[in-house]
Motif scaffolding. Structure first.
Motif, PDB file in Angstrom:
ATOM      1  N   GLU A 123      49.219  -1.604  13.242  1.00 44.06           N
ATOM      2  CA  GLU A 123      49.911  -2.557  12.379  1.00 44.06           C
ATOM      3  C   GLU A 123      51.158  -1.989  11.718  1.00 44.06           C
ATOM      4  O   GLU A 123      51.999  -2.731  11.196  1.00 44.06           O
ATOM      5  CB  GLU A 123      48.958  -3.062  11.289  1.00 44.06           C
ATOM      6  CG  GLU A 123      48.458  -1.957  10.374  1.00 44.06           C
ATOM      7  CD  GLU A 123      47.431  -2.435   9.377  1.00 44.06           C
ATOM      8  OE1 GLU A 123      47.758  -3.370   8.601  1.00 44.06           O
ATOM      9  OE2 GLU A 123      46.319  -1.895   9.366  1.00 44.06           O
ATOM     10  N   TYR A 124      51.296  -0.656  11.753  1.00 42.63           N
ATOM     11  CA  TYR A 124      52.466  -0.011  11.154  1.00 42.63           C
ATOM     12  C   TYR A 124      53.513   0.382  12.199  1.00 42.63           C
ATOM     13  O   TYR A 124      54.588   0.870  11.844  1.00 42.63           O
ATOM     14  CB  TYR A 124      52.039   1.230  10.377  1.00 42.63           C
ATOM     15  CG  TYR A 124      50.986   0.955   9.335  1.00 42.63           C
ATOM     16  CD1 TYR A 124      51.274   0.196   8.210  1.00 42.63           C
ATOM     17  CD2 TYR A 124      49.690   1.433   9.491  1.00 42.63           C
ATOM     18  CE1 TYR A 124      50.307  -0.083   7.256  1.00 42.63           C
ATOM     19  CE2 TYR A 124      48.708   1.163   8.543  1.00 42.63           C
ATOM     20  CZ  TYR A 124      49.016   0.406   7.431  1.00 42.63           C
ATOM     21  OH  TYR A 124      48.052   0.135   6.495  1.00 42.63           O
ATOM     22  N   GLY A 125      53.177   0.201  13.472  1.00 42.26           N
ATOM     23  CA  GLY A 125      54.103   0.559  14.540  1.00 42.26           C
ATOM     24  C   GLY A 125      53.897   1.942  15.101  1.00 42.26           C
ATOM     25  O   GLY A 125      54.740   2.448  15.846  1.00 42.26           O
ATOM     26  N   LEU A 126      52.769   2.573  14.770  1.00 40.19           N
ATOM     27  CA  LEU A 126      52.483   3.925  15.252  1.00 40.19           C
ATOM     28  C   LEU A 126      51.622   3.886  16.512  1.00 40.19           C
ATOM     29  O   LEU A 126      50.667   3.092  16.597  1.00 40.19           O
ATOM     30  CB  LEU A 126      51.748   4.735  14.184  1.00 40.19           C
ATOM     31  CG  LEU A 126      52.561   5.168  12.970  1.00 40.19           C
ATOM     32  CD1 LEU A 126      51.626   5.693  11.881  1.00 40.19           C
ATOM     33  CD2 LEU A 126      53.581   6.237  13.355  1.00 40.19           C
ATOM     34  N   ILE A 127      51.943   4.754  17.467  1.00 42.53           N
ATOM     35  CA  ILE A 127      51.083   4.874  18.639  1.00 42.53           C
ATOM     36  C   ILE A 127      49.857   5.703  18.268  1.00 42.53           C
ATOM     37  O   ILE A 127      49.857   6.441  17.286  1.00 42.53           O
ATOM     38  CB  ILE A 127      51.810   5.539  19.830  1.00 42.53           C
ATOM     39  CG1 ILE A 127      52.094   7.036  19.539  1.00 42.53           C
ATOM     40  CG2 ILE A 127      53.055   4.803  20.220  1.00 42.53           C
ATOM     41  CD1 ILE A 127      52.169   7.895  20.779  1.00 42.53           C
ATOM     42  N   SER A 128      48.825   5.603  19.090  1.00 43.14           N
ATOM     43  CA  SER A 128      47.642   6.451  18.948  1.00 43.14           C
ATOM     44  C   SER A 128      47.782   7.639  19.889  1.00 43.14           C
ATOM     45  O   SER A 128      48.030   7.465  21.096  1.00 43.14           O
ATOM     46  CB  SER A 128      46.383   5.661  19.298  1.00 43.14           C
ATOM     47  OG  SER A 128      45.305   6.530  19.602  1.00 43.14           O
ATOM     48  N   GLY A 285      56.233  -2.227   8.898  1.00 45.06           N
ATOM     49  CA  GLY A 285      56.405  -0.816   9.224  1.00 45.06           C
ATOM     50  C   GLY A 285      55.598   0.047   8.275  1.00 45.06           C
ATOM     51  O   GLY A 285      54.981  -0.435   7.326  1.00 45.06           O
ATOM     52  N   HIS A 286      55.615   1.337   8.531  1.00 51.10           N
ATOM     53  CA  HIS A 286      54.848   2.278   7.707  1.00 51.10           C
ATOM     54  C   HIS A 286      55.537   2.502   6.364  1.00 51.10           C
ATOM     55  O   HIS A 286      56.765   2.634   6.302  1.00 51.10           O
ATOM     56  CB  HIS A 286      54.690   3.613   8.444  1.00 51.10           C
ATOM     57  CG  HIS A 286      53.548   4.428   7.965  1.00 51.10           C
ATOM     58  ND1 HIS A 286      53.592   5.165   6.799  1.00 51.10           N
ATOM     59  CD2 HIS A 286      52.305   4.632   8.481  1.00 51.10           C
ATOM     60  CE1 HIS A 286      52.437   5.780   6.637  1.00 51.10           C
ATOM     61  NE2 HIS A 286      51.632   5.476   7.629  1.00 51.10           N
ATOM     62  N   VAL A 334      58.868  -6.299  18.724  1.00 50.86           N
ATOM     63  CA  VAL A 334      58.339  -5.243  17.857  1.00 50.86           C
ATOM     64  C   VAL A 334      57.380  -5.833  16.828  1.00 50.86           C
ATOM     65  O   VAL A 334      56.267  -5.338  16.627  1.00 50.86           O
ATOM     66  CB  VAL A 334      59.489  -4.486  17.144  1.00 50.86           C
ATOM     67  CG1 VAL A 334      58.934  -3.488  16.128  1.00 50.86           C
ATOM     68  CG2 VAL A 334      60.368  -3.776  18.160  1.00 50.86           C
ATOM     69  N   LEU A 335      57.797  -6.912  16.179  1.00 42.51           N
ATOM     70  CA  LEU A 335      56.968  -7.533  15.146  1.00 42.51           C
ATOM     71  C   LEU A 335      55.703  -8.153  15.735  1.00 42.51           C
ATOM     72  O   LEU A 335      54.633  -8.112  15.115  1.00 42.51           O
ATOM     73  CB  LEU A 335      57.774  -8.571  14.381  1.00 42.51           C
ATOM     74  CG  LEU A 335      58.989  -8.012  13.621  1.00 42.51           C
ATOM     75  CD1 LEU A 335      59.773  -9.139  12.960  1.00 42.51           C
ATOM     76  CD2 LEU A 335      58.563  -6.988  12.581  1.00 42.51           C
ATOM     77  N   LEU A 336      55.809  -8.695  16.938  1.00 42.28           N
ATOM     78  CA  LEU A 336      54.619  -9.217  17.607  1.00 42.28           C
ATOM     79  C   LEU A 336      53.674  -8.080  17.991  1.00 42.28           C
ATOM     80  O   LEU A 336      52.448  -8.218  17.885  1.00 42.28           O
ATOM     81  CB  LEU A 336      55.014 -10.018  18.856  1.00 42.28           C
ATOM     82  CG  LEU A 336      55.798 -11.313  18.609  1.00 42.28           C
ATOM     83  CD1 LEU A 336      56.193 -11.950  19.929  1.00 42.28           C
ATOM     84  CD2 LEU A 336      54.987 -12.299  17.759  1.00 42.28           C
ATOM     85  N   ALA A 337      54.244  -6.945  18.384  1.00 47.02           N
ATOM     86  CA  ALA A 337      53.431  -5.797  18.804  1.00 47.02           C
ATOM     87  C   ALA A 337      52.638  -5.199  17.654  1.00 47.02           C
ATOM     88  O   ALA A 337      51.552  -4.624  17.861  1.00 47.02           O
ATOM     89  CB  ALA A 337      54.317  -4.725  19.438  1.00 47.02           C
ATOM     90  N   ILE A 338      53.156  -5.302  16.418  1.00 44.64           N
ATOM     91  CA  ILE A 338      52.416  -4.764  15.272  1.00 44.64           C
ATOM     92  C   ILE A 338      51.429  -5.793  14.704  1.00 44.64           C
ATOM     93  O   ILE A 338      50.797  -5.556  13.673  1.00 44.64           O
ATOM     94  CB  ILE A 338      53.346  -4.252  14.152  1.00 44.64           C
ATOM     95  CG1 ILE A 338      54.181  -5.385  13.547  1.00 44.64           C
ATOM     96  CG2 ILE A 338      54.240  -3.132  14.673  1.00 44.64           C
ATOM     97  CD1 ILE A 338      55.009  -4.951  12.329  1.00 44.64           C
ATOM     98  N   GLY A 339      51.299  -6.933  15.396  1.00 39.27           N
ATOM     99  CA  GLY A 339      50.262  -7.890  15.054  1.00 39.27           C
ATOM    100  C   GLY A 339      50.678  -9.022  14.152  1.00 39.27           C
ATOM    101  O   GLY A 339      49.825  -9.792  13.691  1.00 39.27           O
TER     102      GLY A 339
END
Length: 384
Positions: A123-128, A285-286, A334-339
């Motif tokens: 949700e912050y845009g960070l990969i795992s 974002g974070h 980007v915004l869709l990707a962070i949920g």
């Protein structure tokens, strides 16, 4: 009053940068491939700029290659690496929030026999990091992950990514366009093999970028023709722009730690002012692992593009997304990707600052933002 809050899109040319460039647009106009004096002077100017970039990135000058822009650098890095290593494998790892110049290049490669994994983000845009490790196969030849996101400002765990890439003998490319001048970068410490940068994001001219290629790494030639850039990127050099990039990056990296602290304080004040004065808003974002100059908010029931337009009417320049995607009707990937739900994603706006913003400008911006958001939510007219 004019308040410029879109430094992630582009920045004004610094006066010192422009002064250096002017000499190579008028008096020293020689072709750097010519052997007479004005040509030799132009060639020396290019090499001086290359040295400045290398010093800023703590690398060797012959590892820096000039391009026309960051989009070209990303294309060259990814395609050049993929085609040069296709006998070793056909798998590339990237993320779902990369710049379009990376995503569309990867899409092109998928049509040409390559397999691409697009890592999700939280949700912050960070990969795992675990997702990255799991995605690696014996066919993986390249990991391309941006240093910091251009829309929400989230900084990825680049050092850990570089360590994983090096351990698995995989080439690591990072698009550092937004990070240059805002984060100290040590290429060796981060195990970066390829790095993209652009001048116009750091108070340099448009139309010039660079690609760092680690010494010993071979990638395909991108532009065929003359012997410029060691024969890897042909074409008469844009001497003035090269000079401009050299001066701009030297200035951007000078005393960077102190500047980052100053900008972070301004950023945090603006974020707090928005939270205190405008209900039903969300920072995207974070909150900590983000670029010092990036502020991205969603304002419930306020269309981002309309908000940009209304702010512009009072002299405030902001953005509803990446500059390269403005003019499209697409919701930010980007915004869709962070949920974010699609509606909330369309209700987002990005403000990106620099250290020169004044208290008067901040107050003017916040006052007008409060007024406009309130009126848009209540469908009021804008007469005062």
């Amino acid at each position: 009053m004019e308040v410029y809050l879109d430094h992630a899109a582009t920045t004004p040319i610094n006066k010192a940068v422009l002064e250096k460039m002017l000499n190579y647009l008028s008096r020293e106009f020689g072709n750097p491939s010519s052997i007479y004096k004005s040509g030799r002077n132009a060639k020396l100017a290019i090499e001086d700029a290359r040295n400045k970039i290398a010093a800023a990135l703590k690398c060797k000058c012959d590892e820096i290659f000039f391009t026309s822009c960051a989009t070209e650098s990303n294309n060259w890095a990814i395609k050049g690496c993929a085609f040069n290593n296709k006998d070793k494998g056909n798998h590339i790892i990237t993320t779902s929030i990369e710049h379009e110049s990376v995503l569309k290049t990867c899409s092109y490669l998928e049509k040409n026999g390559f397999d691409v994994t697009y890592l999700p983000v939280d949700e912050y845009g960070l990969i795992s990091i675990e997702d990255l490790k799991s995605a690696i196969t014996d066919k993986t030849i390249l990991i391309s992950i941006m240093f910091a996101n251009n829309e929400i400002g989230t900084i990825e765990p680049i050092k850990e990514i570089g360590e994983i890439a090096r351990k698995n003998n995989i080439i690591f490319h990072t698009d550092a366009v937004q990070a240059i001048g805002k984060i100290p970068i040590d290429l060796k410490e981060y195990n970066i093999d390829l790095l993209t940068l652009s001048a116009h994001k750091i108070n340099g001219p448009k139309g010039i970028g660079a690609l760092f290629i680690r010494q010993g790494l071979e990638i395909e030639t991108f532009m065929h023709g003359g012997s410029q850039e060691k024969g890897l990127r042909a074409g008469t050099e844009n001497v003035a722009a090269c000079v401009g990039l050299g001066v701009a990056i030297e200035m951007a990296m000078d005393d960077i730690e102190k500047r980052v602290i100053k900008v972070e304080k301004i950023r945090n004040k603006i974020i707090n002012d928005i939270y205190l004065n405008i209900p039903c808003c969300k920072l995207n974002g974070h909150s900590i692992k983000r670029l010092s100059n990036n502020i991205n908010f969603s304002f419930t029931d306020v269309n981002g593009k309309i908000l940009v337009y209304m702010l512009d009417k009072v002299g405030i320049k902001a953005s509803s997304g990446s500059a390269c995607s403005c003019g499209t009707t697409k919701t930010s990937h980007v915004l869709l990707a962070i949920g974010l739900p699609e509606k909330l994603a369309t209700e987002s706006i990005r403000f990106t600052i620099d250290e020169n913003i004044t208290e008067e400008e901040i107050n003017y911006f916040i006052k007008n933002l409060i007024f406009i958001v309130d009126n848009l939510r209540n469908h009021n007219d804008f007469s005062r």
